[in-house]
Design a protein around this motif. Structure first.
Motif, PDB file in Angstrom:
ATOM      1  N   GLN A   9      11.166  70.523 121.114  1.00  0.00           N
ATOM      2  CA  GLN A   9      11.167  71.743 121.903  1.00  0.00           C
ATOM      3  C   GLN A   9      10.422  72.864 121.177  1.00  0.00           C
ATOM      4  OE1 GLN A   9      14.995  73.430 122.938  1.00  0.00           O
ATOM      5  NE2 GLN A   9      14.141  74.304 124.791  1.00  0.00           N
ATOM      6  N   ILE A  10      10.705  73.059 119.892  1.00  0.00           N
ATOM      7  CA  ILE A  10      10.020  74.105 119.127  1.00  0.00           C
ATOM      8  C   ILE A  10       8.534  73.798 119.037  1.00  0.00           C
ATOM      9  CG2 ILE A  10       9.757  75.105 116.824  1.00  0.00           C
ATOM     10  CD1 ILE A  10      12.819  75.153 116.643  1.00  0.00           C
ATOM     11  N   ASP A  11       8.179  72.566 118.749  1.00  0.00           N
ATOM     12  CA  ASP A  11       6.764  72.198 118.642  1.00  0.00           C
ATOM     13  C   ASP A  11       6.010  72.439 119.945  1.00  0.00           C
ATOM     14  OD1 ASP A  11       7.022  71.531 116.001  1.00  0.00           O
ATOM     15  OD2 ASP A  11       7.068  69.363 116.341  1.00  0.00           O
ATOM     16  N   SER A  12       6.689  72.277 121.087  1.00  0.00           N
ATOM     17  CA  SER A  12       6.009  72.474 122.364  1.00  0.00           C
ATOM     18  C   SER A  12       5.886  73.953 122.731  1.00  0.00           C
ATOM     19  CB  SER A  12       6.739  71.719 123.473  1.00  0.00           C
ATOM     20  OG  SER A  12       7.983  72.312 123.749  1.00  0.00           O
ATOM     21  N   MET A  13       6.671  74.820 122.069  1.00  0.00           N
ATOM     22  CA  MET A  13       6.660  76.250 122.386  1.00  0.00           C
ATOM     23  C   MET A  13       5.790  77.052 121.429  1.00  0.00           C
ATOM     24  SD  MET A  13      10.613  77.201 122.971  1.00  0.00           S
ATOM     25  CE  MET A  13      11.623  76.434 124.191  1.00  0.00           C
ATOM     26  N   VAL A  14       6.083  76.941 120.138  1.00  0.00           N
ATOM     27  CA  VAL A  14       5.512  77.878 119.166  1.00  0.00           C
ATOM     28  C   VAL A  14       4.044  77.595 118.896  1.00  0.00           C
ATOM     29  CG1 VAL A  14       7.740  78.329 118.077  1.00  0.00           C
ATOM     30  CG2 VAL A  14       6.236  76.611 117.101  1.00  0.00           C
ATOM     31  N   GLN A  15       3.328  78.679 118.579  1.00  0.00           N
ATOM     32  CA  GLN A  15       1.909  78.570 118.291  1.00  0.00           C
ATOM     33  C   GLN A  15       1.586  78.925 116.845  1.00  0.00           C
ATOM     34  OE1 GLN A  15      -0.564  80.369 121.385  1.00  0.00           O
ATOM     35  NE2 GLN A  15       1.225  80.389 122.701  1.00  0.00           N
ATOM     36  N   THR A  16       2.482  79.651 116.184  1.00  0.00           N
ATOM     37  CA  THR A  16       2.188  80.077 114.812  1.00  0.00           C
ATOM     38  C   THR A  16       2.858  79.150 113.798  1.00  0.00           C
ATOM     39  OG1 THR A  16       4.077  81.578 114.705  1.00  0.00           O
ATOM     40  CG2 THR A  16       1.980  82.503 115.502  1.00  0.00           C
ATOM     41  N   THR A  17       2.183  78.971 112.685  1.00  0.00           N
ATOM     42  CA  THR A  17       2.712  78.161 111.592  1.00  0.00           C
ATOM     43  C   THR A  17       4.030  78.719 111.090  1.00  0.00           C
ATOM     44  OG1 THR A  17       0.471  77.575 110.953  1.00  0.00           O
ATOM     45  CG2 THR A  17       2.173  77.316 109.268  1.00  0.00           C
ATOM     46  N   GLU A  18       4.130  80.049 111.009  1.00  0.00           N
ATOM     47  CA  GLU A  18       5.332  80.682 110.467  1.00  0.00           C
ATOM     48  C   GLU A  18       6.560  80.390 111.322  1.00  0.00           C
ATOM     49  OE1 GLU A  18       1.752  83.050 109.128  1.00  0.00           O
ATOM     50  OE2 GLU A  18       2.425  82.200 111.023  1.00  0.00           O
ATOM     51  N   CYS A  19       6.431  80.474 112.640  1.00  0.00           N
ATOM     52  CA  CYS A  19       7.566  80.174 113.518  1.00  0.00           C
ATOM     53  C   CYS A  19       7.951  78.700 113.413  1.00  0.00           C
ATOM     54  CB  CYS A  19       7.256  80.552 114.961  1.00  0.00           C
ATOM     55  SG  CYS A  19       7.337  82.336 115.264  1.00  0.00           S
ATOM     56  N   ARG A  20       6.973  77.823 113.334  1.00  0.00           N
ATOM     57  CA  ARG A  20       7.243  76.385 113.203  1.00  0.00           C
ATOM     58  C   ARG A  20       7.966  76.117 111.878  1.00  0.00           C
ATOM     59  NH1 ARG A  20       2.869  74.851 115.033  1.00  0.00           N
ATOM     60  NH2 ARG A  20       3.593  74.254 117.069  1.00  0.00           N
ATOM     61  N   GLN A  21       7.502  76.738 110.788  1.00  0.00           N
ATOM     62  CA  GLN A  21       8.153  76.556 109.489  1.00  0.00           C
ATOM     63  C   GLN A  21       9.587  77.066 109.519  1.00  0.00           C
ATOM     64  OE1 GLN A  21       5.468  78.705 106.944  1.00  0.00           O
ATOM     65  NE2 GLN A  21       4.269  76.876 106.444  1.00  0.00           N
ATOM     66  N   PHE A  22       9.805  78.218 110.154  1.00  0.00           N
ATOM     67  CA  PHE A  22      11.153  78.764 110.230  1.00  0.00           C
ATOM     68  C   PHE A  22      12.079  77.817 110.996  1.00  0.00           C
ATOM     69  CE2 PHE A  22      14.291  81.402 112.566  1.00  0.00           C
ATOM     70  CZ  PHE A  22      15.113  81.665 111.482  1.00  0.00           C
ATOM     71  N   GLY A  23      11.617  77.272 112.104  1.00  0.00           N
ATOM     72  CA  GLY A  23      12.426  76.316 112.866  1.00  0.00           C
ATOM     73  C   GLY A  23      12.827  75.120 112.017  1.00  0.00           C
ATOM     74  N   GLU A  24      11.903  74.607 111.227  1.00  0.00           N
ATOM     75  CA  GLU A  24      12.195  73.458 110.356  1.00  0.00           C
ATOM     76  C   GLU A  24      13.221  73.824 109.276  1.00  0.00           C
ATOM     77  OE1 GLU A  24      11.270  70.257 110.733  1.00  0.00           O
ATOM     78  OE2 GLU A  24      10.408  70.946 112.624  1.00  0.00           O
ATOM     79  N   ILE A  25      13.057  74.968 108.672  1.00  0.00           N
ATOM     80  CA  ILE A  25      13.985  75.393 107.610  1.00  0.00           C
ATOM     81  C   ILE A  25      15.363  75.683 108.193  1.00  0.00           C
ATOM     82  CG2 ILE A  25      14.469  77.282 105.988  1.00  0.00           C
ATOM     83  CD1 ILE A  25      11.397  77.158 105.375  1.00  0.00           C
ATOM     84  N   TRP A  26      15.430  76.327 109.361  1.00  0.00           N
ATOM     85  CA  TRP A  26      16.714  76.594 110.015  1.00  0.00           C
ATOM     86  C   TRP A  26      17.460  75.292 110.273  1.00  0.00           C
ATOM     87  CZ3 TRP A  26      19.013  75.349 114.643  1.00  0.00           C
ATOM     88  CH2 TRP A  26      20.125  76.110 115.012  1.00  0.00           C
ATOM     89  N   LYS A  27      16.736  74.271 110.732  1.00  0.00           N
ATOM     90  CA  LYS A  27      17.373  72.963 110.976  1.00  0.00           C
ATOM     91  C   LYS A  27      17.936  72.382 109.680  1.00  0.00           C
ATOM     92  CE  LYS A  27      13.894  71.216 113.000  1.00  0.00           C
ATOM     93  NZ  LYS A  27      12.917  70.341 113.598  1.00  0.00           N
ATOM     94  N   ARG A  28      17.222  72.551 108.579  1.00  0.00           N
ATOM     95  CA  ARG A  28      17.723  72.066 107.287  1.00  0.00           C
ATOM     96  C   ARG A  28      18.970  72.844 106.876  1.00  0.00           C
ATOM     97  NH1 ARG A  28      13.160  71.806 103.380  1.00  0.00           N
ATOM     98  NH2 ARG A  28      13.376  74.021 103.571  1.00  0.00           N
ATOM     99  N   TRP A  29      18.980  74.163 107.109  1.00  0.00           N
ATOM    100  CA  TRP A  29      20.144  74.978 106.778  1.00  0.00           C
ATOM    101  C   TRP A  29      21.382  74.538 107.551  1.00  0.00           C
ATOM    102  CZ3 TRP A  29      17.472  80.397 107.388  1.00  0.00           C
ATOM    103  CH2 TRP A  29      16.670  80.651 106.260  1.00  0.00           C
ATOM    104  N   ARG A  30      21.205  74.155 108.807  1.00  0.00           N
ATOM    105  CA  ARG A  30      22.378  73.787 109.610  1.00  0.00           C
ATOM    106  C   ARG A  30      22.901  72.408 109.275  1.00  0.00           C
ATOM    107  NH1 ARG A  30      20.906  72.562 115.891  1.00  0.00           N
ATOM    108  NH2 ARG A  30      19.752  70.649 115.574  1.00  0.00           N
ATOM    109  N   ASN A  31      22.053  71.553 108.695  1.00  0.00           N
ATOM    110  CA  ASN A  31      22.442  70.210 108.312  1.00  0.00           C
ATOM    111  C   ASN A  31      22.964  69.479 109.549  1.00  0.00           C
ATOM    112  OD1 ASN A  31      22.871  67.985 106.704  1.00  0.00           O
ATOM    113  ND2 ASN A  31      24.561  68.863 105.553  1.00  0.00           N
ATOM    114  N   THR A  32      24.247  69.098 109.572  1.00  0.00           N
ATOM    115  CA  THR A  32      24.790  68.398 110.737  1.00  0.00           C
ATOM    116  C   THR A  32      25.571  69.330 111.659  1.00  0.00           C
ATOM    117  OG1 THR A  32      26.765  67.766 109.512  1.00  0.00           O
ATOM    118  CG2 THR A  32      24.927  66.185 109.526  1.00  0.00           C
ATOM    119  N   ASP A  33      25.652  70.620 111.315  1.00  0.00           N
ATOM    120  CA  ASP A  33      26.348  71.593 112.164  1.00  0.00           C
ATOM    121  C   ASP A  33      25.437  72.034 113.308  1.00  0.00           C
ATOM    122  OD1 ASP A  33      28.632  71.618 110.522  1.00  0.00           O
ATOM    123  OD2 ASP A  33      27.741  73.135 109.214  1.00  0.00           O
TER     124      ASP A  33
END
Length: 187
Positions: A9-33
Motif C-alpha cells: 500500500q505504501i509503495d503504491s502511494m508514496v513518491q518520495t524516498t523519505e516517505c518510503r523509508q519512514f514507512g519501512e522504519i515505522w514497520k520495524r518499530w512496531r514489530n508484531t504489534d
C-alpha cells in the motif's frame, strides 16, 4: 498485522524516498504489534529523516499539539509550529474534517497519506507529500502520537517570505493507510 500489505500500500502511494523509508522504519518499530509503542521508537535510526519529521501529541479531539517539527518544514515555510495546535492552524471550514481524520487515525488505528500544496518562503506553491502514522505510549494515560514525514516533491528556489500565511492548507490528495485494522469508510 499484515506487514506485507502495508508495504504494498505504501509503495503504491508514496513518491518520495523519505516517505518510503519512514514507512519501512515505522514497520520495524512496531514489530508484531499493530502500532509501535513509544519505547520501541528509536529516533537515532532516522538521522537523515529528522529534518522532515513532525511529532504531534493527540491530547483530545480539539487539541493536537506539535511536540516536534523538523527543521526542513521551518526552512521551507517560515512557520514555527512547535507547541501550536494543529487543529487551530486549519481554516475554520475544514476543522471538523481534520478533527475526524485525526480521530480515526488513533481510534481505528490507521495511517494517512496526503499531498498538500504548501506555500513556501519562496512564494511558490510546492506539492508536499506527507505520510502520517500513529505511535502509542507505554503509559495508557499519556497521549497517543502521530509521526509525520513531510517532503517537498520538487526543488525550491531563493527565499521570499510572505508574513500573511498563517494557516496550513487542506490536502489536495488524502487517503487513509490501512496498517492492519482496516480504514474508515468515511472521510
Amino acid at each position: 498485522p499484515n506487514v506485507g500489505f502495508l508495504s504494498v500500500q505504501i509503495d503504491s502511494m508514496v513518491q518520495t524516498t523519505e516517505c518510503r523509508q519512514f514507512g519501512e522504519i515505522w514497520k520495524r518499530w512496531r514489530n508484531t504489534d499493530l502500532v509501535p509503542i513509544r519505547p520501541s521508537v528509536h529516533i537515532e535510526e532516522i538521522p537523515k529523516l529528522l529534518p522532515f519529521i513532525s511529532v504531534l501529541d493527540v491530547l483530545s479531539r480539539d487539541v493536537v499539539k506539535f511536540r516536534l517539527v523538523g527543521t526542513a518544514f521551518y526552512a521551507a515555510t517560515g512557520h514555527e509550529l512547535t507547541g501550536r495546535n494543529f487543529i487551530n492552524l486549519t481554516a475554520p471550514e475544514r476543522r471538523e474534517q481534520r478533527k475526524t481524520r485525526v480521530e480515526h487515525m488513533i481510534a481505528r488505528p490507521c495511517g494517512s497519506y496526503a499531498v498538500y500544496s504548501m506555500v513556501h518562503t519562496t512564494a511558490r506553491v510546492v506539492p508536499t507529500e506527507v505520510l502520517s502514522l500513529p505511535v502509542f505510549q507505554k503509559d495508557v494515560d499519556a497521549p497517543p502520537q502521530i509521526f509525520a514525514v513531510s517532503v517537498p516533491m520538487e526543488k525550491l528556489g531563493k527565499n521570499k517570505f510572505d508574513p500573511n500565511r498563517n494557516k496550513l492548507p487542506a490536502s489536495d490528495v488524502f487517503q487513509f493507510v490501512d496498517i492492519g485494522a482496516g480504514i474508515p469508510e468515511i472521510d
